[in-house]
Design a protein around this motif. Structure first.
Motif, mmCIF file in Angstrom:
data_model
loop_
_atom_site.group_PDB
_atom_site.id
_atom_site.type_symbol
_atom_site.label_atom_id
_atom_site.label_comp_id
_atom_site.label_asym_id
_atom_site.label_seq_id
_atom_site.Cartn_x
_atom_site.Cartn_y
_atom_site.Cartn_z
ATOM 1 N N ARG A 1 0.815 -1.222 -0.187
ATOM 2 C CA ARG A 1 0.045 0.020 0.032
ATOM 3 C C ARG A 1 0.967 1.299 -0.126
ATOM 4 N NH1 ARG A 1 -3.023 -1.597 5.305
ATOM 5 N NH2 ARG A 1 -1.087 -2.270 5.553
ATOM 6 N N ARG A 2 0.262 2.385 -0.776
ATOM 7 C CA ARG A 2 1.182 3.613 -0.788
ATOM 8 C C ARG A 2 0.961 4.202 0.684
ATOM 9 N NH1 ARG A 2 -1.079 8.569 -4.340
ATOM 10 N NH2 ARG A 2 0.569 10.270 -4.003
ATOM 11 N N GLY A 3 2.129 4.668 0.971
ATOM 12 C CA GLY A 3 2.180 5.348 2.541
ATOM 13 C C GLY A 3 2.900 4.282 3.203
ATOM 14 N N MET A 4 2.643 3.207 2.996
ATOM 15 C CA MET A 4 3.183 2.062 4.129
ATOM 16 C C MET A 4 4.707 1.604 3.445
ATOM 17 S SD MET A 4 0.996 1.662 6.155
ATOM 18 C CE MET A 4 1.664 0.211 7.324
ATOM 19 N N LEU A 5 5.100 1.970 2.279
ATOM 20 C CA LEU A 5 6.413 1.662 1.751
ATOM 21 C C LEU A 5 7.266 3.036 1.514
ATOM 22 C CD1 LEU A 5 5.260 -0.868 -0.773
ATOM 23 C CD2 LEU A 5 6.655 -1.477 1.359
ATOM 24 N N TYR A 6 8.427 2.820 1.123
ATOM 25 C CA TYR A 6 9.262 3.999 0.727
ATOM 26 C C TYR A 6 9.012 4.067 -0.712
ATOM 27 C CZ TYR A 6 11.749 4.963 5.226
ATOM 28 O OH TYR A 6 11.979 5.313 6.407
ATOM 29 N N ALA A 7 9.204 5.184 -1.390
ATOM 30 C CA ALA A 7 9.179 5.412 -2.829
ATOM 31 C C ALA A 7 10.314 3.969 -3.349
ATOM 32 C CB ALA A 7 9.494 6.712 -3.315
ATOM 33 N N VAL A 8 11.312 3.974 -3.129
ATOM 34 C CA VAL A 8 12.519 3.188 -3.604
ATOM 35 C C VAL A 8 13.168 2.606 -2.431
ATOM 36 C CG1 VAL A 8 14.330 2.941 -4.975
ATOM 37 C CG2 VAL A 8 12.463 4.530 -5.840
ATOM 38 N N ASN A 9 13.000 1.168 -2.624
ATOM 39 C CA ASN A 9 14.091 0.431 -1.542
ATOM 40 C C ASN A 9 15.183 0.014 -2.455
ATOM 41 O OD1 ASN A 9 15.264 -1.347 0.145
ATOM 42 N ND2 ASN A 9 13.174 -2.345 0.651
ATOM 43 N N PRO A 10 16.600 0.368 -2.079
ATOM 44 C CA PRO A 10 17.731 0.185 -2.741
ATOM 45 C C PRO A 10 18.077 -1.473 -2.830
ATOM 46 C CG PRO A 10 18.191 0.949 -0.678
ATOM 47 C CD PRO A 10 16.797 1.273 -0.623
ATOM 48 N N VAL A 11 17.592 -1.832 -1.576
ATOM 49 C CA VAL A 11 17.856 -3.486 -1.559
ATOM 50 C C VAL A 11 17.457 -4.504 -2.967
ATOM 51 C CG1 VAL A 11 17.435 -5.666 -0.204
ATOM 52 C CG2 VAL A 11 17.396 -3.680 0.915
ATOM 53 N N GLY A 12 16.350 -4.402 -3.400
ATOM 54 C CA GLY A 12 16.008 -5.094 -4.511
ATOM 55 C C GLY A 12 16.199 -4.437 -5.662
ATOM 56 N N PHE A 13 15.907 -2.819 -5.750
ATOM 57 C CA PHE A 13 15.965 -2.142 -6.892
ATOM 58 C C PHE A 13 17.564 -2.090 -7.316
ATOM 59 C CE2 PHE A 13 16.452 2.034 -9.261
ATOM 60 C CZ PHE A 13 15.318 1.988 -10.178
ATOM 61 N N VAL A 14 18.327 -1.713 -6.494
ATOM 62 C CA VAL A 14 19.770 -1.828 -6.879
ATOM 63 C C VAL A 14 20.242 -3.181 -7.277
ATOM 64 C CG1 VAL A 14 22.285 -1.403 -5.992
ATOM 65 C CG2 VAL A 14 20.220 0.324 -5.548
ATOM 66 N N SER A 15 19.876 -4.316 -6.532
ATOM 67 C CA SER A 15 20.324 -5.584 -6.855
ATOM 68 C C SER A 15 19.918 -6.145 -8.276
ATOM 69 C CB SER A 15 19.673 -6.670 -5.988
ATOM 70 O OG SER A 15 20.213 -6.472 -4.494
ATOM 71 N N MET A 16 18.737 -5.823 -8.550
ATOM 72 C CA MET A 16 18.137 -6.091 -9.980
ATOM 73 C C MET A 16 19.106 -5.276 -11.079
ATOM 74 S SD MET A 16 14.963 -5.109 -12.002
ATOM 75 C CE MET A 16 15.485 -3.603 -12.062
ATOM 76 N N LEU A 17 19.151 -3.978 -10.901
ATOM 77 C CA LEU A 17 19.936 -3.294 -11.920
ATOM 78 C C LEU A 17 21.369 -3.801 -11.989
ATOM 79 C CD1 LEU A 17 18.591 0.454 -11.141
ATOM 80 C CD2 LEU A 17 17.833 -0.992 -13.039
ATOM 81 N N VAL A 18 22.105 -3.854 -10.991
ATOM 82 C CA VAL A 18 23.391 -4.445 -11.046
ATOM 83 C C VAL A 18 23.540 -5.759 -11.741
ATOM 84 C CG1 VAL A 18 25.371 -5.352 -9.725
ATOM 85 C CG2 VAL A 18 24.396 -3.025 -9.217
ATOM 86 N N SER A 19 22.592 -6.525 -11.127
ATOM 87 C CA SER A 19 22.721 -8.084 -11.837
ATOM 88 C C SER A 19 22.232 -8.053 -13.380
ATOM 89 C CB SER A 19 21.823 -8.977 -10.825
ATOM 90 O OG SER A 19 20.462 -8.656 -11.181
#
Length: 573
Positions: free
Chosen positions: A439-457
């Motif tokens: 749900r919006r508001g419960m999450l940060y806009a971007v979480n580097p854990v998955g976002f960065v992992s995916m981009l790098v891999s």
């Protein structure tokens, strides 16, 4: 009267007044978008949690519907292509390697979808990507749907040209237009279509293969002796990995399986065994059937080349020619042609209604989150199919292995990252919240854990795929994609101490989220924006109180179209 019908009537009654009054201070335009999205979601739940009131199918019906979506013939082309290129032994090992990876990474995703009744985008949000971070994975998935829609449409066009002398360009258009009316009504229509067509599809698929094995037992020896274009015998690790890379392009198929699995009934003591059987078979288990089809496609192609015509490799990778060649040995030519075309058309319809449906969900979800407006799912059905039609007209069959090999790196990076976050970060390290939040508001806009992992891999594996680090390691791009996506999420989650998973831990509602069996609660709360009741997991307290200071609640759907953010609760420190 069913709950969904009641909701529809409530919506039609409440829609005008909600827009006119600008409920809760939101703009009339915002309310209109929320109402439009809600009305369509009563059928397909494009943007959110699938409520219990809608999920009336048994586990068996959901599983059958999900497996009906893997009726695609692309597996036969993939198996034939890698068999012709790398030989039987290398291709089969590649298929096995890919199947093991796809099953292992698909299991946690399928479980979360069935247990919490959410699609892969919603799972991705709470598994290391954040509310907006998962938009990029939605684009990856939408790309999967139009690539494979184009592939299946091309196969159908080949069948229409061969059987009815319809030019391929016209066959491409026909295979595209035919699907549009079938995806308008969502899960209800898709479930019926898949269940009704599966028996005939199985009959047309299994009988010719069984005939070939019984009547030509020597073809088995020819199959295992086939060495491919290289002509080199034995096992070659590079060839195995190249074959696996092509097969791994299908990894994103789990997202389409999940678009059905999210409608699984609640898991109880009474249906526990049937529930698990459905989740495993229709979730990660799809790859077992997919691997079998790839091997069969390879077997038929090699039979056509070895027994009928050595020059048949030009068309042996086309399923319509594969099945036509076998049918012609069983029956008169006119009947063989008829059945081959019928098989191709049924298979294309069964998978491409799913491709069009799932692609429209992915595009709509991303567009609504970014723009806070809802143009309607059918807009993106058309967008997705236009892109697929362009690919077909560009004759994607000529560079199929390259397209699938490249795309596989993106799909692997995404799916393995999410699976790693669920299995390692949620269950082993316990640094990621076990219950998926979307749900919006419960999450940060971007979480580097998955976002960065995916981009790098994805980035590194794509560079390897195109030879940036030398020809010696070029075939091993899948190893880089899977390896990096597996280890980076726990490293980044540990480094950030899980700080970026939740913006808030309290959604402002005192009612429990789950029932006694651990299933999402079916308690209903009124959304003050749309005037409609939604089930508890879909609701959050609104930042705007009522006229007398009383708390108000808002659905995740209405929040997604809140342009000003005035309904979003502040972050908790």
């Amino acid at each position: 009267m069913t709950n969904e019908l009641k909701d529809t009537q409530l919506l039609e009654a409440a829609g005008t007044t909600a827009v006119e009054r600008g409920a809760g201070g939101t703009s009339p335009k915002g309310n209109a978008d929320a109402l439009n999205a809600t009305k369509e979601s009563l059928e397909d739940y494009t943007l959110r949690f699938a409520p219990r009131s809608y999920r009336k199918w048994s586990a068996g019906v959901v599983a059958t519907s999900a497996l009906g979506g893997i009726a695609y013939l692309a597996d036969f082309s993939i198996g034939a292509n890698i068999g012709i290129s790398y030989g039987t032994v290398n291709a089969m090992l590649g298929i096995v390697v890919a199947a093991v990876i796809i099953f292992a990474t698909g299991f946690p995703l399928a479980y979360y979808a069935a247990r919490y009744n959410i699609d892969l985008d919603l799972i991705t949000r709470g598994s290391g990507f954040g509310y907006y971070g998962s938009v990029v994975t939605n684009v990856i998935f939408a790309t999967f749907t139009f690539i494979f829609f184009a592939l299946e449409g091309s196969i159908m066009a080949q069948g229409l040209e061969l059987g009815l002398r319809i030019p391929q360009w016209l066959g491409y258009a026909a295979s595209t237009i035919l699907i549009i009316p079938l995806v308008i009504y969502g899960m209800n229509t898709l479930a019926k279509l898949q269940v009704w067509t599966t028996p005939l599809w199985l009959l047309l698929m299994v009988v010719p293969v069984a005939y070939l094995l019984v009547s030509h037992p020597g073809s088995i020896d020819d199959f295992f002796a086939f060495t491919g274009k290289t002509g080199a015998g034995g096992t070659n690790l590079a060839s195995v990995m190249l074959a696996a890379g092509v097969c791994l392009s299908l990894m994103a198929q789990i997202a389409e399986q999940i678009d059905y699995l999210r409608f699984m009934p609640p898991k109880t003591a009474e249906n526990n065994r049937a529930w698990w059987r459905a989740v495993i078979l229709a979730g990660p288990g799809w790859v077992i059937f997919g691997a079998i089809k790839q091997i069969v496609g390879m077997f038929i192609a090699i039979y056509l080349i070895a027994k009928l015509d050595p020059d048949a490799s030009a068309t042996a990778n086309e399923p319509v020619h594969q099945f036509l060649g076998v049918y012609q040995e069983m029956m008169p030519a006119w009947l063989a042609m008829t059945l081959a075309v019928v098989l191709v058309v049924i298979s294309q319809i069964k998978i491409n209604v799913t491709n069009a449906y799932s692609g429209s969900l992915a595009w709509t979800n991303s567009f609504t989150r970014i723009t806070k407006s809802y143009p309607g799912r059918m807009v993106f059905v058309v967008v997705n199919l236009v892109i697929a039609l362009v690919l077909m007209e560009a004759n994607m069959f000529d560079f199929l292995n390259t397209i699938l090999g490249f795309y596989a790196n993106c799909a692997m990076a995404w799916v393995v990252t999410v699976a790693s976050d669920i299995a390692i970060n949620k269950y082993l390290l316990k640094v990621s919240p076990k219950v998926p939040e979307f749900r919006r508001g419960m999450l940060y806009a971007v979480n580097p854990v998955g976002f960065v992992s995916m981009l790098v891999s994805a980035g590194i594996s794509i560079e390897v795929f195109f030879g940036a680090f030398g020809a010696g390691i070029q075939p091993y791009s899948p190893v880089f994609a899977v390896g990096l996506a597996l280890v980076l999420p726990p490293i980044l989650a540990t480094a950030t101490k899980g700080k970026y998973y939740l913006r808030r831990t309290d959604d402002g509602i005192d009612l429990p989220m789950f029932d006694a069996d651990g299933n999402p609660s079916d308690a209903r709360l009124l959304c003050h924006v749309t005037g409609i009741e939604f089930e508890r997991p879909d609701m959050i307290r609104s930042a705007e109180d009522g006229p007398d200071g009383e708390p108000q609640f808002v659905s995740s759907l209405a929040l997604s179209t809140d342009t000003k953010g005035s309904l979003v609760l502040p972050a908790q420190k």
